[in-house]
Enzyme design. Structure first.
Site, PDB file in Angstrom:
ATOM      1  N   GLN A   4      -7.293  -0.524   3.898  1.00  0.00           N
ATOM      2  CA  GLN A   4      -7.946  -1.296   5.020  1.00  0.00           C
ATOM      3  C   GLN A   4      -9.300  -2.235   4.755  1.00  0.00           C
ATOM      4  O   GLN A   4      -9.883  -2.913   5.646  1.00  0.00           O
ATOM      5  CB  GLN A   4      -8.275  -0.181   6.027  1.00  0.00           C
ATOM      6  CG  GLN A   4      -7.114   0.299   6.756  1.00  0.00           C
ATOM      7  CD  GLN A   4      -6.534  -0.675   7.940  1.00  0.00           C
ATOM      8  OE1 GLN A   4      -7.234  -1.501   8.208  1.00  0.00           O
ATOM      9  NE2 GLN A   4      -5.130  -0.340   8.031  1.00  0.00           N
ATOM     10  N   ALA A  30      -2.381  -6.785   0.128  1.00  0.00           N
ATOM     11  CA  ALA A  30      -2.881  -8.137   0.395  1.00  0.00           C
ATOM     12  C   ALA A  30      -2.900  -8.290   2.067  1.00  0.00           C
ATOM     13  O   ALA A  30      -3.607  -9.272   2.440  1.00  0.00           O
ATOM     14  CB  ALA A  30      -1.859  -9.029  -0.098  1.00  0.00           C
ATOM     15  N   HIS A  31      -2.262  -7.835   2.631  1.00  0.00           N
ATOM     16  CA  HIS A  31      -1.840  -8.363   4.125  1.00  0.00           C
ATOM     17  C   HIS A  31      -2.758  -7.825   5.116  1.00  0.00           C
ATOM     18  O   HIS A  31      -2.722  -8.368   6.097  1.00  0.00           O
ATOM     19  CB  HIS A  31      -0.311  -8.133   4.459  1.00  0.00           C
ATOM     20  CG  HIS A  31      -0.051  -6.682   5.006  1.00  0.00           C
ATOM     21  ND1 HIS A  31      -0.169  -6.501   6.146  1.00  0.00           N
ATOM     22  CD2 HIS A  31      -0.004  -5.574   4.309  1.00  0.00           C
ATOM     23  CE1 HIS A  31       0.207  -4.914   6.331  1.00  0.00           C
ATOM     24  NE2 HIS A  31       0.244  -4.370   5.051  1.00  0.00           N
ATOM     25  N   THR A  72      11.245  -6.860 -11.318  1.00  0.00           N
ATOM     26  CA  THR A  72      10.609  -8.560 -11.535  1.00  0.00           C
ATOM     27  C   THR A  72       9.542  -8.621 -10.414  1.00  0.00           C
ATOM     28  O   THR A  72       9.358  -8.254  -9.422  1.00  0.00           O
ATOM     29  CB  THR A  72      11.713  -9.339 -10.864  1.00  0.00           C
ATOM     30  OG1 THR A  72      12.992  -9.338 -11.673  1.00  0.00           O
ATOM     31  CG2 THR A  72      11.313 -10.890 -10.984  1.00  0.00           C
ATOM     32  N   CYS A  89       2.199   2.549  11.845  1.00  0.00           N
ATOM     33  CA  CYS A  89       2.986   3.123  11.204  1.00  0.00           C
ATOM     34  C   CYS A  89       3.711   4.314  11.816  1.00  0.00           C
ATOM     35  O   CYS A  89       4.747   4.655  11.885  1.00  0.00           O
ATOM     36  CB  CYS A  89       2.599   3.538   9.728  1.00  0.00           C
ATOM     37  SG  CYS A  89       2.648   2.067   8.468  1.00  0.00           S
ATOM     38  N   ASN A 141      -7.401   3.954   8.832  1.00  0.00           N
ATOM     39  CA  ASN A 141      -6.564   2.963   9.501  1.00  0.00           C
ATOM     40  C   ASN A 141      -6.728   2.792  10.897  1.00  0.00           C
ATOM     41  O   ASN A 141      -6.466   1.910  11.691  1.00  0.00           O
ATOM     42  CB  ASN A 141      -5.303   2.614   8.807  1.00  0.00           C
ATOM     43  CG  ASN A 141      -4.394   3.913   8.995  1.00  0.00           C
ATOM     44  OD1 ASN A 141      -5.015   5.209   8.488  1.00  0.00           O
ATOM     45  ND2 ASN A 141      -3.441   4.112   9.724  1.00  0.00           N
ATOM     46  N   GLY A 172       0.827  -1.056   0.049  1.00  0.00           N
ATOM     47  CA  GLY A 172       0.114  -0.024  -0.033  1.00  0.00           C
ATOM     48  C   GLY A 172       1.003   1.274  -0.024  1.00  0.00           C
ATOM     49  O   GLY A 172       0.305   2.128  -0.644  1.00  0.00           O
TER      50      GLY A 172
END
Lengths: 83, 400
Positions: free
Chosen positions: B196, B217-218, B254, B339, B168, B88
């Site tokens: 979120q 994703a997490h 990659t 954060c 968040n 994110g």
């Protein structure tokens, strides 16, 4: 291709999609179709047309036709009976 | 259970190592077993570079493209409009910096809300240092933006509005469809940080008039280190990273194939019923807390609140100390946002909704996942009441 064209089940436009994403998308779409279904794939001339055609055949599907459409190619692919 | 019995249980738990109750899912969630299983082949037999044209590369690219379709489908976007990122933070930076640098003239204007994630706010600060004008819009006491404020702030120079979908820290759900409509009417790109709430709130880029959407994703039981930015086909974007043609030249590097595959699986297995369950458990937890602990203050809205978020100030208690106490008792919770947890400043979000510094510093964030149970929350509420009482009974100035 000889004889009448097979009925199309779906069309997938992969023009502008680079290799190998175009091959991967073609295979993913074919996975979602019933065995024997026919998919028309529109691809760019050159390496994309070659790679997508080779890729679907390598995965076991049947390439029924390869037709030029302007500067692009239209591939007709029959979905194989795969697990 | 009497308080005495409970205190004995706490002592025993601390001595023997308690069963952990994880209530910090807004910071990150545990990776789902199905996700780990889906990722595994991409560390071994399908571990080729997904940009290579040989068969091994195609096998890896298939995983990527399948995931791209799943993520795109979830937000009603086209697969080509998904740019996979490292998460994110990168998605937010790509949105703000990418739109700004795609415009040649730096005398431009960007609008953000005061309660955005630090990755948006600091990116906006950076643009400001380069000559961009930045408007930071206030929120009301519930943390909500007034779309009329957005409209008043728009100018002929405005190139981007960025307002998060769900906060968040306090879970407030912003009126993004209304803001999106305004931006569309004025020809201004609209970005929302939906990290979120992907799979917890409806996301439809067409119906909600979204031009850029940050995802990760997490927060939904997917792997860490992977996310995406939805970029409407018509939006001009300068990449952050140069030197590779990946992601249609929008993000060199990659591809993180296992992570991307895991992201897709996490989205695929998320059930709509999860949100309703978490919402019910969360409010039951709050009622329990409110009924047993005096002087508690709910931060954020009652309505328009993300289903898994509960942010509470325990007056007279330092939030950080409470987090540590609960940790000792086997409960993982967050103080403010993850954060900013390395700072002791009051949360910018809690300040923005009008909390005093004391109340802001007394805040703790509890966040549920689809796996959180009523029994866990009952246990957590009981231990929480004791921990708050212990801290409030400490002599003033007692060190931790």
């Amino acid at each position: 291709m000889n004889g009448a064209a097979p009925p199309l089940d779906e069309t997938l436009d992969l023009t502008g999609v680079p290799c190998p994403n175009n091959v991967a998308r073609a295979l993913v779409r074919l996975e979602g179709l019933a065995s024997g279904a026919v998919l028309a794939i529109l691809v760019d001339d050159g390496e994309p047309a070659t790679n997508v055609a080779d890729g679907v055949v390598a995965d076991g599907h049947e390439l029924l036709a390869r037709e030029p459409v302007g500067r692009q190619w239209r591939l007709l692919v029959r979905r194989a009976n795969l697990p | 259970m009497s308080n005495e019995t409970r205190n004995t249980a706490v002592s025993l738990a601390r001595a023997t190592g308690p069963v952990r109750i994880y209530l910090d899912n807004a910071a990150t969630t545990k990776t789902a077993p199905e996700v780990i299983a889906a990722m595994a082949p991409y560390f071994s037999e399908s571990s080729a570079n997904a940009s290579s044209v040989h068969r091994d590369g195609v096998a890896a690219a298939k995983g990527v493209e399948r995931a791209r379709q799943i993520v795109a489908g979830r937000i009603h976007a086209a697969p080509d409009e998904i740019v996979f990122t490292s998460g994110g933070a990168e998605a937010n930076n790509l949105a703000l910096q990418g739109v700004f640098f795609a415009h040649g003239d730096r005398r431009r204007h960007v609008i953000v809300s005061a309660v955005e994630h630090a990755t948006v706010l600091r990116a906006a600060d950076w643009l400001e240092s380069l000559g961009c004008r930045v408007t930071r819009l206030p929120v009301d006491g519930a943390g909500l933006i007034d779309p009329a404020d957005v409209e008043r702030a728009l100018s002929a120079e405005t190139i981007l509005v960025s307002v998060m979908y769900a906060n968040n820290e306090i879970g407030s759900i912003e009126p993004i469809a209304d803001i999106g409509r305004l931006c569309r009417e004025h020809g201004v790109a609209f970005h929302t940080d939906a990290c979120q709430c992907l799979t917890l709130e409806p996301l439809d880029v067409a119906a909600q008039h979204l031009d850029l959407v940050s995802l990760n994703a997490h927060k939904l039981h997917g792997p860490k280190g992977v996310g995406a930015l939805y970029v409407r086909d018509s939006v001009r974007l300068m990449p952050l990273f140069h030197g590779g043609g990946q992601e249609r030249h929008r993000r060199a590097g990659t591809l993180n194939t296992p992570g991307i595959v895991g992201f897709g699986k996490a989205v695929e297995i998320a059930a709509d019923a999860d949100a309703a369950k978490m919402d019910r458990l969360r409010w039951a937890f709050w009622r329990n807390m409110e009924g047993t602990i005096p002087d508690v203050l709910l931060n954020g809205p009652h309505e328009r609140r993300l289903c898994n978020n509960l942010n509470v100030s325990f007056r007279g208690v330092e939030g950080r100390r409470l987090v540590r106490e609960l940790d000792e008792d086997g409960i993982a919770v967050g103080a403010g946002s993850a954060c900013s947890s390395d700072t002791s400043d009051p949360s910018h979000v809690l300040r923005a909704i009008g909390r005093s510094d004391d109340d802001a510093l007394a805040a703790v964030r509890f966040s549920l996942s689809r796996w959180t149970t009523a029994a866990e929350l009952d246990e957590a509420a009981a231990l929480l009441a004791l921990a708050v009482r212990r801290l409030r009974n400490e002599p003033r100035g007692a060190a931790s």
